[in-house]
Design a protein around this motif. Structure first.
Motif, PDB file in Angstrom:
ATOM      1  N   ASP A  16       0.837  -1.199   0.000  1.00  0.00           N
ATOM      2  CA  ASP A  16       0.000   0.000   0.000  1.00  0.00           C
ATOM      3  C   ASP A  16       0.877   1.255   0.000  1.00  0.00           C
ATOM      4  O   ASP A  16       0.694   2.159  -0.811  1.00  0.00           O
ATOM      5  N   ASN A  17       1.839   1.313   0.889  1.00  0.00           N
ATOM      6  CA  ASN A  17       2.638   2.526   1.020  1.00  0.00           C
ATOM      7  C   ASN A  17       3.654   2.706  -0.109  1.00  0.00           C
ATOM      8  O   ASN A  17       3.813   3.804  -0.641  1.00  0.00           O
ATOM      9  N   CYS A  19       1.817   4.098  -3.844  1.00  0.00           N
ATOM     10  CA  CYS A  19       2.192   5.503  -4.012  1.00  0.00           C
ATOM     11  C   CYS A  19       3.109   5.707  -5.208  1.00  0.00           C
ATOM     12  O   CYS A  19       3.135   6.787  -5.806  1.00  0.00           O
ATOM     13  N   ARG A  20       3.865   4.685  -5.567  1.00  0.00           N
ATOM     14  CA  ARG A  20       4.739   4.781  -6.737  1.00  0.00           C
ATOM     15  C   ARG A  20       3.930   5.021  -8.011  1.00  0.00           C
ATOM     16  O   ARG A  20       4.403   5.654  -8.950  1.00  0.00           O
ATOM     17  N   ASP A  22      -0.387   9.852 -11.064  1.00  0.00           N
ATOM     18  CA  ASP A  22      -1.781   9.976 -11.471  1.00  0.00           C
ATOM     19  C   ASP A  22      -2.394  11.247 -10.904  1.00  0.00           C
ATOM     20  O   ASP A  22      -3.039  12.027 -11.616  1.00  0.00           O
ATOM     21  N   GLY A  23      -2.189  11.479  -9.609  1.00  0.00           N
ATOM     22  CA  GLY A  23      -2.758  12.657  -8.963  1.00  0.00           C
ATOM     23  C   GLY A  23      -2.212  13.954  -9.518  1.00  0.00           C
ATOM     24  O   GLY A  23      -2.949  14.916  -9.763  1.00  0.00           O
ATOM     25  N   LEU A  24      -0.898  14.007  -9.726  1.00  0.00           N
ATOM     26  CA  LEU A  24      -0.277  15.230 -10.236  1.00  0.00           C
ATOM     27  C   LEU A  24      -0.668  15.500 -11.685  1.00  0.00           C
ATOM     28  O   LEU A  24      -0.906  16.643 -12.073  1.00  0.00           O
ATOM     29  N   GLY A  53       8.408   5.316  -2.796  1.00  0.00           N
ATOM     30  CA  GLY A  53       7.571   5.099  -3.969  1.00  0.00           C
ATOM     31  C   GLY A  53       7.462   6.337  -4.839  1.00  0.00           C
ATOM     32  O   GLY A  53       7.567   6.273  -6.065  1.00  0.00           O
ATOM     33  N   CYS A  54       7.262   7.494  -4.205  1.00  0.00           N
ATOM     34  CA  CYS A  54       7.150   8.762  -4.942  1.00  0.00           C
ATOM     35  C   CYS A  54       8.440   9.077  -5.689  1.00  0.00           C
ATOM     36  O   CYS A  54       8.419   9.447  -6.864  1.00  0.00           O
ATOM     37  N   CYS A  55       9.566   8.937  -5.010  1.00  0.00           N
ATOM     38  CA  CYS A  55      10.863   9.258  -5.617  1.00  0.00           C
ATOM     39  C   CYS A  55      11.159   8.358  -6.812  1.00  0.00           C
ATOM     40  O   CYS A  55      11.650   8.819  -7.848  1.00  0.00           O
ATOM     41  N   ALA A  56      10.861   7.074  -6.677  1.00  0.00           N
ATOM     42  CA  ALA A  56      11.129   6.135  -7.770  1.00  0.00           C
ATOM     43  C   ALA A  56      10.320   6.502  -9.013  1.00  0.00           C
ATOM     44  O   ALA A  56      10.837   6.461 -10.136  1.00  0.00           O
ATOM     45  N   ALA A  57       9.051   6.869  -8.812  1.00  0.00           N
ATOM     46  CA  ALA A  57       8.193   7.220  -9.945  1.00  0.00           C
ATOM     47  C   ALA A  57       8.665   8.501 -10.628  1.00  0.00           C
ATOM     48  O   ALA A  57       8.734   8.581 -11.863  1.00  0.00           O
ATOM     49  N   LEU A  58       9.001   9.507  -9.832  1.00  0.00           N
ATOM     50  CA  LEU A  58       9.424  10.792 -10.382  1.00  0.00           C
ATOM     51  C   LEU A  58      10.758  10.677 -11.104  1.00  0.00           C
ATOM     52  O   LEU A  58      10.966  11.260 -12.164  1.00  0.00           O
TER      53      LEU A  58
END
Length: 525
Positions: A283-284, A288-289, A294-296, A320-325
């Protein structure tokens, strides 16, 4: 070829013939009678909910469509479309019951479709429902819940009901409720009190309506953020003392439970689902990845290549956020208080900084710490024009939004969940979801991941409710390792995954039971 004809004349002639033919074809097409394709079902659905007429600009209509799409996160009608508070409406479902408060009970059919779609990717929870439905392990359980009300959590709620529980539900976030899903739950007989766009007063009123009921007293709590637990503890201490177990799934809520426990005020056993492996990692991290982008994208249409982004916090959500960005070419900075997490960020290729060192140059600021005042008014004052600010942590206290509600600053709503906060010199900061949880407020989250979390919550409730007296004391417990592994095993068939089995000799060598658990409680996955 004649002397007067230039080189390549034949090719030019052929090209002109092709061009003339294309022109003739296009002319024929444009002269053909236009036929409008009719989608009878779609037209019928849209006419059920006429849009509000009157003063509504084209930009508002376009902006609205960017978030109110056919996704599992968006409601078919925005909360601003009907200014009458649901608290002032008299609504009944098809069975004549009015034991609920939702935006519009007539949206139940849409919501039921959303739930059915979610069920397709929540096979583990459906499997649990089928396996335990005959035993009714939650018979007699009266569960009061406060979570995000989406199609995925609706599958969880209906699973709990199928296992014998009676449920009353409110929303833990004023922006994440899917109105049509809440309507579908109300139509099915669940006492749900929630709608998208609640005020603060509405939020606490809904929670109170779930708890304060004549002839019905909760004996189990399922919480996300700790607000429900806090309300029952403060307002209804006699009810709180009779609770048989609390299941909490967020960092914020778990922190509040540990505070109660440390102060000796926690008089019931509680299960910390947030720190279970299946919640932390899936979940975390993995959720979030995907959902951060999607949200942005839905709210800002921003392109990330070359953008400078600072992510506050490098826990599982931050990772997760850092990996996606990073994958989309963004230049990512990380802020951290924990040296271990900071070292992980460095080893993953991110520069660890203080927020004040990069605040003037970054294009996007994302908080995911679970703390308060991570982004202060001083930081906001120093941001560049058009800097995007959002929160991926559960609590809405990470960004000091209150400090922005001052006379010298102008708020301009440009689309659903997107505000421009304008400084006197014309600088604009783009604030998303008023500092609340971005992915569930502005977009969607993967159903499969939520299936993992929901299955964990259901098993935790079953465990606490059926545990013999004395197994759990008045404290906060982690989910048993065996249960974590069981949740994971339920989801493996979706990938056609086949586990290797230990031989007796191998199990003896490792000192393990062949059926698990396979790792000690202190193991870091």
């Amino acid at each position: 070829m004649s002397v007067s004809e230039p080189a390549g004349g034949e090719e030019v002639k052929q090209a002109k013939e092709v061009e003339d033919a294309e022109y003739s074809f296009m002319a024929t097409v444009t002269k053909a009678p236009k036929k409008q394709i009719q989608f009878a079902d779609d037209m019928q659905e849209f006419t059920k909910f006429p849009t509000k007429t009157g003063r509504r600009s084209l930009s508002r209509s376009i902006s609205q469509s960017s978030t109110d799409s056919y996704s599992s996160a968006a409601s078919y009608t925005d909360s601003s479309d009907d200014e009458v508070s649901p608290r002032e409406k008299q609504q009944t479902n098809s069975k004549g019951s009015s034991n609920f408060c939702v935006k519009n009970i007539k949206q139940a059919e849409f919501g039921r479709r959303e739930i059915e779609i979610a069920e397709q990717d929540m096979s583990a929870l459906i499997s649990l429902r089928k396996r335990a439905q005959g035993e009714k392990p939650l018979a007699g359980a009266k569960i009061v819940g406060c979570t995000h009300i989406t199609a995925q959590t609706a599958v969880l709620i209906e699973t709990l009901c199928a296992l014998g529980a009676q449920c009353r539900w409110s929303a833990c976030n004023i922006y994440s409720t899917q109105n049509e899903v809440a309507a579908a739950l109300a139509e099915a007989g669940v006492a749900v009190f929630a709608w998208k766009g609640e005020s603060e007063d509405d939020f606490w009123w809904c929670i109170d309506r779930c708890v304060n009921v004549d002839g019905w007293q909760a004996n189990m709590i399922l919480d996300d953020g700790g607000d429900l637990t806090h309300w029952v503890y403060k307002k209804y201490p006699n009810v709180f003392k009779k609770i048989r177990g609390i299941v909490e799934e967020s960092v914020t809520g778990v922190h509040r439970l540990y505070q109660l426990s440390k102060a000796g005020k926690l008089c019931v056993p509680a299960m910390n689902v947030n720190d279970s492996v299946t919640k932390q990692k899936f979940d975390n991290l993995y959720c979030c990845r995907e959902s951060i982008l999607d949200g942005l994208k839905r709210t800002t249409d921003v392109m990330f290549g070359g953008k400078q982004v600072v992510v506050c916090g490098y826990g599982e959500v931050g990772k997760g956020c850092c990996a996606a960005l990073k994958a989309l070419g963004a230049i990512v900075y990380v802020t951290e208080i924990d040296p271990i997490c900071a070292l992980q960020a460095c080893m993953d290729g991110f520069r660890v900084v203080k927020l004040s060192e990069v605040i003037r140059q970054v294009d996007v600021v994302i908080t995911c710490t679970g703390n308060k005042n991570v982004v202060t008014r001083e930081h906001l004052d120093r941001m560049k024009n058009s800097c995007i600010v959002c929160n991926m942590g559960h609590s809405n206290t990470e960004i000091d939004v209150t400090s922005l509600r001052t006379p010298e600053l102008t708020w301009e709503r440009v689309r659903s969940q997107v505000d421009h906060v304008i400084w006197p010199d014309g600088k604009r900061v783009v604030l998303l979801a008023e500092g609340r949880l971005l992915n569930l407020s502005c977009s969607t989250v993967p159903t499969f991941v939520l299936s993992i979390t929901a299955t964990t919550q259901a098993l935790a409730l079953i465990e606490l409710y059926n545990a013999p007296e004395g197994r759990y004391k008045q404290d906060v417990y982690l989910l048993p390792k065996k249960m974590d592994e069981y949740v994971a095993s339920l989801h493996l068939p979706s990938f056609d995954a086949h586990l290797t089995e230990l031989t007796d000799d191998q199990a003896k060598y490792l000192g393990l039971n062949k059926n698990g658990p396979f790792k000690p409680n202190y193991y870091r996955y």
